[in-house]
Write an enzyme that holds these catalytic residues in place. Structure first.
Site, PDB file in Angstrom:
ATOM      1  N   HIS A 152       0.853  -1.191   0.000  1.00 20.50           N
ATOM      2  CA  HIS A 152       0.000   0.000   0.000  1.00 20.50           C
ATOM      3  C   HIS A 152       0.889   1.241   0.000  1.00 20.50           C
ATOM      4  CE1 HIS A 152      -2.903   3.035   1.086  1.00 20.50           C
ATOM      5  NE2 HIS A 152      -3.858   2.178   0.745  1.00 20.50           N
TER       6      HIS A 152
ATOM      7  N   GLU B 161      -4.007   1.703  -7.419  1.00 21.02           N
ATOM      8  CA  GLU B 161      -4.432   2.826  -6.584  1.00 21.02           C
ATOM      9  C   GLU B 161      -3.548   4.037  -6.886  1.00 21.02           C
ATOM     10  OE1 GLU B 161      -6.645   1.404  -2.835  1.00 21.02           O
ATOM     11  OE2 GLU B 161      -4.530   1.483  -2.352  1.00 21.02           O
TER      12      GLU B 161
HETATM   13  P1  PGA Z   1      -9.772   5.708  -0.117  1.00 20.86           P
HETATM   14  O1  PGA Z   1      -8.561   4.724   0.206  1.00 20.86           O
HETATM   15  O2  PGA Z   1     -10.903   4.856  -0.636  1.00 20.86           O
HETATM   16  O3  PGA Z   1     -10.093   6.361   1.197  1.00 20.86           O
HETATM   17  O4  PGA Z   1      -9.294   6.672  -1.136  1.00 20.86           O
HETATM   18  C1  PGA Z   1      -8.269   3.620  -0.604  1.00 20.86           C
HETATM   19  C2  PGA Z   1      -7.048   2.904  -0.102  1.00 20.86           C
HETATM   20  O5  PGA Z   1      -6.124   3.584   0.375  1.00 20.86           O
HETATM   21  O6  PGA Z   1      -6.970   1.682  -0.147  1.00 20.86           O
END
Ligand code: PGA
Length: 231
Positions: A85, A157
């Site tokens: 992440h 992401e």
């Molecule tokens: P968010 O976070 O949906 O609050 O943007 C997603 C993540 O960090 O996995």
């Protein structure tokens, strides 16, 4: 669709107990994966939801104070684990090499890694998306066998989208998913970053998406329910 709920460092014991009651009431045909904070892992085996973790040690066991190993996660019936992440890459300085070790440990313990990849806004503006994402994937899969590679779930992401309320266009998502598919053609790919009950009507037009990794929305079961209804 797969919907993974990343609680991050939120919900104390009492709040989590209330939260779990609400999650149990969700009715959906989608596959939910709950990734609570580690302290809430115990007692999180819910009937309608698979269990995931947010992190794992690089080491398999032994003298590593504060670390939790993949085999320990497995003993709590954890089936999935987020690795790489961007918050861990940035705050804990995790490298692709660390993430490769974590991924291997998870697979050795029969836990499915959810490998997060994504570029910063600066990298996007400097046309470095392809390079960054390729590096993030290739270094992690370099030590894996083909059957192991196929078990990975990838979560795209974009860092500029996490928690900001800004989402990429469907065209941008499609371009990135196409790139990922050139390296991992058979893997499930999730989208994560500010996905919510409002923008899901746009995101769902993007047919390449196999599911979502939700941060903020994971903490709001009522809105999560509205989100799930639209999938
Ligand atoms: P968010 O976070 O949906 O609050 O943007 C997603 C993540 O960090 O996995």
């Amino acid at each position: 669709m797969i919907v993974a709920l990343n609680n991050k460092s939120n919900l104390d014991k009492e709040e989590f107990d209330q939260y779990k009651k609400k999650l149990l009431k969700l009715s959906t045909t989608n596959q939910l994966i709950l990734c609570p904070t580690l302290l809430n892992i115990s007692g999180s085996n819910l009937d309608n939801i698979s269990l995931g973790a947010q992190n794992v040690s690089c080491y398999s066991s032994g003298a590593h104070t504060g670390e939790v190993s993949a085999s320990q996660l497995k003993s709590f019936n954890v089936e999935y684990c987020i690795v790489g992440h961007s918050e861990r890459r940035q705050e804990q300085h995790e490298t692709n090499k660390d993430i490769a070790l974590k991924t291997k440990n998870l697979l050795d313990n029969d836990i499915v890694p959810i490998l997060c990849i994504g570029e910063t806004l600066e990298e996007r503006q400097n046309n470095k998306v392809e390079k960054v994402l390729q590096e993030e994937i290739k270094e992690v899969i370099s030590t894996l066998t083909s059957p192991e590679k196929e078990k990975l779930i990838v979560a795209y992401e974009p860092i500029w989208s996490i928690g900001t309320g800004i989402i990429p266009s469907n065209q941008e998502i499609e371009e990135v998913f196409k790139l990922i598919k050139t390296i991992l053609p058979n893997n499930k790919i999730l989208y994560g970053g500010s996905a919510n009950e409002k923008n899901i009507s746009v995101l769902k037009e993007c047919k390449v998406i196999d599911g979502y990794l939700l941060g903020g929305l994971s903490l709001k079961p009522d809105l999560l329910s509205v989100f799930l209804e639209q999938l």
